[in-house]
Write a protein that holds these residues in place. Structure first.
Motif, short mmCIF file in Angstrom:
data_model
loop_
_atom_site.label_atom_id
_atom_site.label_comp_id
_atom_site.label_asym_id
_atom_site.label_seq_id
_atom_site.Cartn_x
_atom_site.Cartn_y
_atom_site.Cartn_z
N LEU F 13 0.81 -1.06 0.15
CA LEU F 13 -0.25 -0.35 -0.31
C LEU F 13 1.05 1.31 -0.31
N LEU F 14 1.94 1.28 0.77
CA LEU F 14 2.54 2.12 0.85
C LEU F 14 3.54 2.57 -0.26
N SER F 17 0.64 4.18 -3.26
CA SER F 17 0.43 5.02 -2.55
C SER F 17 1.73 6.91 -2.68
N TRP F 18 3.25 5.95 -2.53
CA TRP F 18 4.33 6.78 -3.28
C TRP F 18 4.28 6.66 -4.84
N LEU F 20 1.65 6.82 -6.66
CA LEU F 20 0.49 7.52 -6.87
C LEU F 20 1.12 9.17 -6.86
N LEU F 21 1.57 9.52 -5.52
CA LEU F 21 1.88 10.47 -5.13
C LEU F 21 3.12 11.10 -5.92
N ASN F 22 4.08 10.54 -6.51
CA ASN F 22 5.36 10.83 -6.94
C ASN F 22 5.06 11.12 -8.86
#
Lengths: 110, 931, 111, 493, 89, 161
Positions: F13-14, F17-18, F20-22
């Motif tokens: 998940l992390l 997410s990372w 997705l963010l970047n």
């Protein structure tokens, strides 16, 4: 801008806006706290969801690449929103707030 | 010969007696140690004295504070020499006298020290050649006399007398200072020499009346002239040697000395005549009359001193040269007879244990030798021929006859003088008759009295011998000194005068005879007079003065309490009223230039603004419902954040949002211990005042904001936009400003955060607080402390939030974000763990003391800043470079990142230090409750 | 827009001033908070208003970044000060038994 | 590049941080750290002063960014003098507090050091917003220090102090917003240049900005009607802290002098608010003198003396001539050190009197009565302005350079009231003693610290000329803003 | 089309916000107000996201994310206060 | 493996997410990986009971089902809200739990809250019962059954067995 995308984006915006409003209407007009609790936790999540969808589409199309950052907003909201609802419900039960008389079942003593 | 050393000697000498006392020196050795320096000074005076007698003025100057015009300049002319001799000579006699006067268990060392301090100050006054230096020594005499008068500090009278003397003479001293400064302004120098030479200039000056009044205030207070005389009798609470010294030759003489000293400068005008003569005459009569009614031996002498000082003052006021010479002469005479009289009184007090003349009678039988001495001295005081007092009094009578300033009223002066003489004779007669004759002693504390120790009488003998010598052979004994002193006083040639006992039958002699006869007559009527006097309401200057002072102090306290009423509301109102005043006076709608085009207003902004307004008003109106108020404040915060979003400030929006959350947590923590509601307690008046202030200030600030927004201006911000990337290596200009351009601000700011956390920690330590046992509706608290859903959700949220922190942190330099916001997110995530699972649970999993985190954060920021020193750059100079890592690609490394890490750690540490410790409070409370 | 923002500032400052003048620590804290909002906005607008011009290099026109940096500093400092005041209020409650700003124990123990 | 300029900020800053790192509460180690830092500040400050005395104005560009874009520290004679004064005051105050008072609460030493950092920063900075930041540093540290220890009176005074200063900070921000909004700069020198070119609405706003700054600085300086918080706060603070606080009001005075000297000496806003400051200063002087007379505790009395000195100073400053400012600075040095010493002395007395403390009522004589009495006498003479100590020199200098009858009247009259008040206090405390108090001996280091501070009075009198020359020179430099502006904006050191 | 949809979207959400404010004002109970505040936060996210679309920029995305991530903490704190008084125990 | 990656799901998940963010890039992929490993390790102590994921595909299906339910029921609820409030039939319902894992229970509670018409109001202290408030309930048994079938069972299969 591509008509289809624009349509989809617009639609998503409107859906989001409408549900946000509906949730808030629920909050504003429903008769007791437990009922009001349903408004925001439901409709607002979809309200935000709609706008996020719009944003996803819009930017993905704009940048010609999949832009999924906004999904994180939804993810976090889905994680956190039930907690606040849950906690508020507990608070309401603790305070023994009035509930509509025809409510079946009983809240728990806290 | 160095005059400065001469003045310095007594000051140095002041150190000796305490030293000797510490070494347990016997009393005589103590006295000798005290006498050493004055004796040396007296010996040293011989050399320059010779020069003075040759008509020269010895001068000597050392630089001290030339910018102020204050130099250590001394001069020895005739007048100074005369006074120096009196000060030192009588001073030595007083030391000898005090050796026997003070009892063994008194702190003689301290006494001598004070005495020598005073002597030095007095010597300074008379030898100063600089006006400021003169004032300096002048005030020193007040201060040291304060110590001397209050020497018997266990006695209330001594304390009050000392304070009164200090207050009155201190006030005079301040006036004198002002006068002297004005003289300096007129003359352009504080040199006494120049000032003396500039008499005409001064008298012609516009400031002359003011100068004169100020200087005379100083003089009159010091030499106890009416109406400032009242402190002197109360100074009699001092040990008698002190009285003998202060009130014969020194302290009070400083005043008349100054009259003599400033005579060439200030005298000669009608104003001088009016003021000085009037004060002198009033003092002369008042003092003389009052002296007669004193039952206290020293009281009689005190009032007689006042009277004689009045006489001298009167003489100076007459504006004739001869009168001035007579005044100088009387200064000498008064010093000798009055010092001996005080000593005699002291002996009597010492031997009988009382000073009450109604009890001391017929001492002739017991101490005839002392009686003779005292009688001679009193006779001198009364102006009996063949004694020194007679000579100067004769001259005085003669001079009063000369004056014509009062025109048709001129007869008042000789009449007053004669009247003064009458009283003078009367009280002198009383001193002799009451004490030494007049039947037997009544109920003396010490009985029978006998002669004092041999050497205690020596000083009296010497002084009395002087009285006689001068009285009989003035030409041989005193004329030389008087001549130099007189000419120094006048600042020029002496007038013609003859010091002889017999001037032939003339009016002054007649006046003397009248005075003698009248005085005896008055004395014989004394019993009748006393009964009359006793019917008058008793006036105790001491009580009145003390009462006044106390009333003043009470009034001061009251005024202080009115202004400083202990109410924060009123303090804040003062502050805000000042601001409102500034705005009301200086702000006008004209401030709106309107040179800048307006942005369009859209519905969203309008409604959001309306929300803010409503929420803020709710907060103000409903602030008594505290929880509601907290929520409406949150709304305000939310709208402010949205405003930042709308107005192109993403960094601010992020910061505001995260700070908001922490603030709410903080307030909720506090609410546990604070009342839930605020009582209604402001009255209508106060509310309207506050509303007025809010409207004025709010409106004013709003108007200024509008004026600012609608006008164009030149700013330095272009530089930041241009240099952020090339110079700071980041594209988020706000962040580059924070960590680079104005990194020092940030350094200070995180320090503030760190300090606040420390301060809060300190405040919370051992704080006793009663927490609420039930909620605001009176229900006991819920059982479920750690709801399952909350606990479980908080777990994965921690790594997620940390991830977001890292993200926000890393992008901060180029896009909205940075160390602050990242730090706040991390803090909130950790705080959520506290909220969900409790302090103990969390602290089992991580260290609970955040001090080191704050410290490391601050140090990191600081050390990063220091790092640039090694490259020869100032503190906080940043550097950055693009590193190419295989696989990863371009990666920017900036020292600012390290700095930002410091910021991050500080924010996390400080926030948690604050809130976690606040959270722990209840833990203490629970333990207490459980125990 | 400018007028709206000016009104917001005026209301925030006004309500802040009013609350700061109350007699209990809690409204004073609220007042300080509102006052800070207003004042921060005031400093912020000293760089003038701009829509959609975030001060990020390379994204077209940018608004004045300096006031933003100042306000950021001010927000953090304001937070630190508010926190201190809150805890001080607690300390006051603990030591004087009342939350009156002057510590007047007029109703000690009232809850 | 002259890194020494920033040392007065960094030394205490790092000391404070290291103290924070020391979590095991080893008090001796903490004391040592604090004292070493305070001690180190003195040679640094002396060195800086000597550099500044040469006549050059040194500029330190933080982050290597030139003014007006970056923040600069500016060392001129005035700021060097203030830093030196701070260091001289800090050491004795810290020595005094390090005997036992520092253990009465947490984090004392760290707060003390960071307070020094804030004060020195406020003196050295050449940037208005940075001044705000350092004000906040010194304020937040002072909050912590003022509340060090416990007791309702202290907390009550603390709340007042904190709330008023929070309002003050808000006002300062408004002023800064106006400054930036009209001149577009924050650098003091640049502001001084640009404010002279303003007209119309911007000028009006700049005027209000200046006046608001006066209000804010006046609050720090404790001018009427903004001084009401001071007596309680200072009188209730721990002695060493109160002594250090003697310089805090002077920060306000300095700030007014600094901004006024740069921006408002001439130009369209010449003499901004000077008349108002003059009137307020005189009122402060008078009311504080009345306060001295009416004080019921020795600490309160000394606190009022501090206020009185502020009135004296502000009046001297607002007279406006460089000469008067020079005299004012001399008086500032004198009053800071002597008042600091008197706070310590008040505590020494209070300690010897048991429960009575420093209340001005008859009670047992404090231990070491005659020594304390002598010190009190000395301090009182100095602070009242009687000869032969520094107060007299200072007053004479002020009277000479401020030839206003009103000022003379207030200064001399105020001195008289103080004389009456202090003589009453001294005679009550030391003379009206009812028997000797507890036989405890005076603590020598405490006594030494007190003596050290009070010895400033004779020292400033003996070497008065050198000091006065220095202050007059500082004022002369102050009165030529062109020098400062040139140094800051003309490329720097 | 978007030019019409966006203002409508804004309008709907602002209307929602106003209704929330009404509830906050009305109460009548504390949980009601807390709920209203919570809803406001959520609606604010929607507003921010829409604003992102309107300005064609993603600078404000983080603001929305931040509210989603930590906005609920204040609601939780208020709720916990109401039930336990002590939010960190 | 479990020592390095105590929560593989969380790490995933992390990491996602990372990214997705970047946005995806090799650098961020690597950095994200590092974070995905480090952060769970760092927060390990905060998670005493490790939930074990048994069946990943089912999780995906579950998520999709929930999303669908949210969308459909939202319309229903919107109608209820906009309609007359009198018609509403609110109720408190006690749902007996079969799940035992805390995490799973929480997930169920959250799901119930997220899906329209129901809010999970409390979990009993013994974690056997979930209190649900329903906006408009026809029949209690039906609601309970529906929840059990639609959410609880899949969750049980995903996390427990």
């Amino acid at each position: 801008m591509d008509q289809v995308v624009e349509f989809l984006v617009s639609a998503a915006i409107l859906v989001g806006g409408v549900f946000a409003l509906v949730g808030s209407i629920g909050l504003a007009r429903l008769p007791d706290f437990y009922l009001r609790l349903h408004g925001p936790t439901k409709a607002s999540t979809l309200g935000v969801g709609g706008t996020i969808l719009a944003s996803l589409l819009f930017f993905s199309w704009q940048e010609r690449a999949l832009q999924l950052q906004e999904v994180l907003i939804a993810l976090f909201l889905f994680i956190t929103a039930p907690v606040s609802a849950h906690m508020l419900a507990k608070a309401a039960m603790h305070r023994d707030l009035k509930r509509r008389e025809d409510t079946r079942g009983r809240p728990w003593k806290q | 010969m160095n005059l400065a050393i001469l003045v310095l000697l007594p000051f140095l000498g002041a150190a000796l007696p305490p030293l000797a006392e510490r070494l347990r020196a016997p009393r005589t050795a103590l006295a000798l140690s005290a006498a050493l320096m004055p004796a040396l000074a007296l010996a040293l005076l011989i050399g320059p004295a010779g020069q003075v007698f040759e008509g020269r003025t010895v001068q000597d100057a050392l630089s001290w504070m030339p910018s102020l015009g204050l130099t250590l300049a001394f001069r020895l002319d005739g007048l100074a020499l005369l006074f120096a001799l009196l000060v030192l000579g009588i001073g030595l006699l007083v030391i000898l006298y005090a050796r026997y006067y003070l009892s063994a268990n008194e702190k003689a060392g301290r006494f001598y020290a004070f005495l020598l301090l005073f002597m030095g100050a007095m010597l300074g006054v008379v030898t100063s050649d600089n006006l400021l230096l003169l004032v300096l020594f002048w005030e020193l005499t007040s201060l040291s006399s304060f110590l001397l008068i209050g020497f018997w500090s266990h006695q209330s009278a001594a304390r009050k007398g000392a304070r009164m003397a200090l207050t009155v003479t201190g006030m005079g001293g301040l006036a004198l200072l002002a006068g002297v400064l004005l003289i300096g302004q007129v003359v352009g120098s504080y040199s006494l020499d120049q000032a003396l030479a500039s008499g005409d200039l001064i008298r012609a000056s516009r400031l002359y009346p003011l100068i004169l009044v100020l200087v005379l205030l100083g003089i009159f207070t010091k030499s106890a002239q009416f109406p400032f005389h009242f402190w002197l009798p109360h100074a009699m609470a001092a040990p008698t040697p002190v009285s003998a010294y202060l009130h014969s030759a020194t302290m009070v003489k400083a005043g008349v000395f100054l009259l003599a000293r400033f005579y060439p400068m200030l005298a000669g005008t009608d104003l001088w005549f009016d003021l000085v003569t009037l004060a002198g005459m009033a003092t002369l009569l008042w003092g003389a009359a009052a002296a007669l009614f004193q039952h206290d031996l020293k009281g009689l002498l005190a009032y007689s001193t006042i009277s004689h000082l009045g006489l001298i003052t009167l003489l100076f006021g007459l504006n004739t040269e001869l009168a001035a010479v007579a005044a100088v002469f009387h200064i000498i005479n008064h010093a000798t007879f009055k010092a001996s009289l005080f000593m005699a009184a002291g002996i009597i007090d010492h031997e009988t244990g009382t000073r009450d003349m109604r009890r001391i009678n017929g001492l002739w039988k017991y101490m005839p030798y002392t009686a003779v001495l005292a009688m001679v001295a009193s006779a001198a005081m009364a102006g009996v021929p063949l004694l020194n007092g007679f000579l100067s009094k004769e001259m005085f009578f003669a001079e009063t006859l000369q004056s014509s300033r009062l025109g048709a009223m001129s007869w008042v002066l000789p009449l007053g003088a004669t009247l003064g003489g009458v009283f003078s004779v009367a009280y002198s007669a009383r001193f002799i008759h009451d004490v030494f004759f007049n039947g037997e002693p009544v109920n003396l504390p010490k009985f029978p009295p006998h002669e004092p120790p041999r050497y205690m009488k020596v000083p009296v003998e010497i002084l009395v011998a002087l009285c006689v010598a001068v009285g009989v052979l003035p030409a041989i004994t005193v004329s030389g000194l008087l001549a130099v002193a007189g000419s120094a006083t006048l600042g020029g040639e002496l007038p013609e005068y003859h010091l002889s006992i017999w001037h032939g039958f003339n009016v002054p002699l007649l006046m003397s005879v009248v005075a003698l006869v009248g005085g005896v007559a008055v004395y014989s009527l004394r019993r009748w007079l006393y009964t009359q006097y006793d019917r008058l309401p008793a006036i105790n200057a001491n009580l009145i003065f003390e009462g006044r002072v106390q009333a003043l102090a009470r009034a001061a306290t009251a005024l202080g309490n009115t202004l400083r009423n202990g109410s924060l509301q009123s303090y804040a109102a003062w502050l805000l009223a000042l601001v409102a005043l500034v705005l009301l006076v200086h702000l006008s709608p004209a401030a709106i230039d309107g040179t800048r085009g307006l942005l369009p207003l859209d519905g969203v902004a309008l409604l959001a603004g309306a929300m803010l307004v409503v929420a803020a008003l709710i907060t103000a109106v409903l602030h008594r419902h505290r929880m509601t108020a907290i929520m409406s404040v949150s709304v305000v915060g939310l709208v402010v954040s949205l405003t930042f979003v709308r107005l192109s400030a993403p960094d601010l929006a992020l910061t505001q949002l995260s700070v908001e959350v922490v603030t709410v947590l903080l307030l909720m923590l506090a609410m546990y211990f604070l009342p839930v509601r605020t009582r209604m307690e402001s009255g209508v008046l106060r509310v309207s005042r506050d509303l007025l202030l809010s409207v004025v200030i709010g409106g004013g600030v709003g108007l200024m904001a509008f004026a600012m927004m609608t006008s164009d201006f030149q700013t330095i911000s272009g530089y930041f936009l241009d240099n952020a990337k090339p110079g700071g290596g980041g594209t988020n200009v706000v962040n580059v400003i924070l960590v680079d351009f104005r990194g020092f601000d940030t350094f200070g700011e995180i320090t503030v955060l760190g300090i606040a956390a420390m301060g809060i920690y300190a405040l919370l330590r051992d704080l006793d607080l009663l927490s609420a046992r039930s909620d605001s509706v009176g229900r006991p608290w819920a059982r479920d402390a750690h709801p399952l859903v909350l606990v479980t959700i908080s777990r994965p949220l921690l790594p997620l939030a940390l991830l977001i922190s890292v993200y926000i942190f890393l992008r901060g330099h180029n896009l909205p974000g940075g160390g602050f916001i990242a730090g706040l997110i991390t803090s909130v995530a950790l705080l959520l763990q506290y909220v969900a699972s409790g302090v103990e649970w969390v602290h089992r999993r991580m260290p609970g003391d955040y001090h080191p985190v704050v410290a490391v954060g601050l140090l990191l920021a600081g050390v990063t800043g220091l790092g640039s020193w090694f490259f020869g750059h100032p503190f906080l100079t940043s550097t950055f470079d693009h590193v190419h890592w295989p696989l990863v690609g371009e990666f920017e490394l900036a020292s600012a990142m390290l700095f930002d890490t410091g910021v991050f750690l500080t924010v996390v540490g400080a926030t948690l230090l604050m809130l976690a410790n606040l959270g722990k409070l209840s833990l203490l409370d629970d333990k207490k409750g459980g125990a | 827009m400018e007028a709206m923002v000016a009104i917001m500032i005026a209301v925030l400052v006004g309500t802040g001033v009013y609350l700061v003048l109350r007699a209990r620590t809690f409204p004073v804290i609220l007042g300080i908070t509102l006052l800070s909002y207003g004042v921060n906005l005031f400093v912020f607008i000293s760089g003038r208003l701009a829509l959609d011009q975030a001060p990020i290099v390379g994204r077209g026109p940018a608004t004045d970044p300096l006031p933003q940096a100042l306000v950021l500093t001010a927000i953090v400092i304001g937070f630190a000060m508010t926190a201190f005041l809150v805890v001080l209020a607690l300390r006051g409650q603990g030591e004087t038994g009342t939350d009156h700003v002057d510590g007047d124990a007029d109703e000690g123990g009232q809850r | 590049m002259e890194h020494l300029i920033i040392a007065p900020i960094l030394i205490p800053a790092f000391a404070g941080m290291l103290l924070l790192l020391e979590v095991r509460e080893r008090q001796p180690l903490r004391r040592l750290t604090g004292l070493v830092s305070a001690l180190a500040l003195i040679p640094v400050a002396v060195g800086l002063y000597l550099r500044a005395a040469g006549g050059d104005i040194l500029v330190y560009q933080l982050g290597d960014w030139a003014a007006p874009f970056g923040i600069v520290l500016v060392l001129d004679k005035l700021s060097a003098l203030m830093v030196l004064l701070t260091s001289l005051l800090a050491l004795p105050a810290l020595i005094y507090a390090s005997r036992a008072d520092d253990k009465r609460g947490a984090n004392f030493h760290a707060l003390f050091q960071l307070q020094l950092m804030g004060i020195n920063g406020a003196f050295l900075t050449g940037d208005l917003f940075n001044l705000f930041v350092f004000f906040e540093v010194l304020l937040i540290a002072s909050y912590g220090l003022a509340l060090h220890g416990r007791g309702p009176a202290r907390v009550k005074a603390g709340i007042h102090y904190v709330v008023l200063n929070l309002i003050g900070s808000a006002l300062f921000l408004v002023a800064l917003g106006l400054v930036y909004g009209t001149t577009g700069t924050l650098n003091m020198a640049d502001f001084a240049v640009k404010v002279r070119e303003l007209d119309g609405g911007a000028l009006e706003l700049a005027r209000i900005a200046g006046l608001l700054m006066w209000v804010v600085f006046g609050l720090k300086a404790a001018l009427f009607p903004l001084y009401f918080w001071l007596p309680a706060t200072y009188a209730n603070a721990t002695a060493g802290v109160a002594a250090l606080f003697a310089i805090m009001t002077k920060v306000g005075v300095y700030a007014i002098a600094r901004v006024q000297g740069l921006a408002f000496l001439d130009g369209p806003l010449a003499g901004l608010g000077r008349d108002a400051l003059w009137v307020l200063a005189l009122l402060t002087l008078l009311l504080a003198a009345i306060g001295v007379l009416g004080a019921r505790r020795l600490g309160e009395m000394v606190a009022y003396l501090v206020v009185m000195s502020v009135g004296t100073l502000m009046a001297g400053l607002s007279w406006g001539s460089p000469e008067a400012t020079g005299a004012m600075l001399y008086y500032l040095i004198h009053s800071t050190l002597v008042c600091g010493g008197l706070f310590l002395l008040a505590d020494l007395v209070a300690r010897g009197r048991g429960k009575l403390g420093d209340q001005l009522v008859a009670g047992p004589a404090p231990a070491g009565r005659s020594g304390l009495a002598a010190l009190f006498f000395l301090g009182a003479i100095a602070v009242i302005g009687l000869p032969p100590l520094s107060g007299f020199m200072g007053k004479v200098a002020l009277l000479q350079t401020v030839p206003s009858p009103l000022y003379w009247l207030f200064l001399l009259g105020g001195g008289l009231l103080a004389l009456v008040g202090m003589s009453r206090a001294g005679s009550t405390l030391f003379w009206r003693a009812t028997g000797d108090g507890r036989a405890r001996r005076l603590d020598r280091p405490r006594l030494a610290a007190t003596v050290l501070l009070l010895s400033a009075a004779p020292a400033l009198a003996i070497w008065g000329e050198s000091v006065l020359e220095a202050t007059v020179a500082a004022a002369a430099q102050w009165a030529q803003p062109g020098l400062y502006i040139e140094a800051v904006l003309g490329g720097g050191a | 089309m978007l030019a019409i949809a966006l203002p409508i979207g804004f309008g709907l959400i602002v209307l929602a916000l106003l209704l929330n404010l009404y509830r906050l004002l009305r109460g009548p109970t504390l949980p009601d107000r807390a709920l209203a505040l919570d809803t406001m936060y959520i609606n604010a996210i929607a507003l921010i996201v829409l604003y992102g679309i309107a300005t064609d920029g993603k600078l404000y995305f983080e603001a929305g994310m931040l509210i989603a991530l930590i906005g609920f903490v204040s609601t939780v704190a208020v709720a916990k206060y109401m039930t336990r008084g002590d939010i960190i125990e | 493996m479990s020592r390095l990656l105590p929560f593989p799901m969380l790490s995933l998940l992390l990491w996602l997410s990372w990214l997705l963010l970047n946005g995806f890039s090799w650098g961020h992929g690597l950095l994200g990986l590092v974070l995905a490993v480090v952060l769970p390790l760092g927060t390990r102590p905060f998670w005493p009971n490790v939930p074990r994921l048994r069946d990943f595909p089912k999780l995906v299906r579950f998520v999709l089902v929930v999303h669908w339910d949210i969308i459909t029921a939202n319309v229903v609820v919107a109608r209820l809200i906009l309609g007359s409030p009198r018609k509403l039939r609110p109720a408190f319902v006690e749902l007996p739990l079969e799940l035992t894992d805390d995490f799973a229970i929480t997930l169920l509670a959250s799901t119930i809250s997220l899906t329209p018409g129901t809010v999970s109001a409390d979990v009993s202290e013994d974690r056997r019962t979930l209190l649900i408030h329903a906006l408009d309930m026809d029949d209690e048994a039906e609601l309970v059954a529906q929840i059990k079938q639609r959410y609880e069972r899949p969750l049980k299969e995903i996390f427990e067995c």
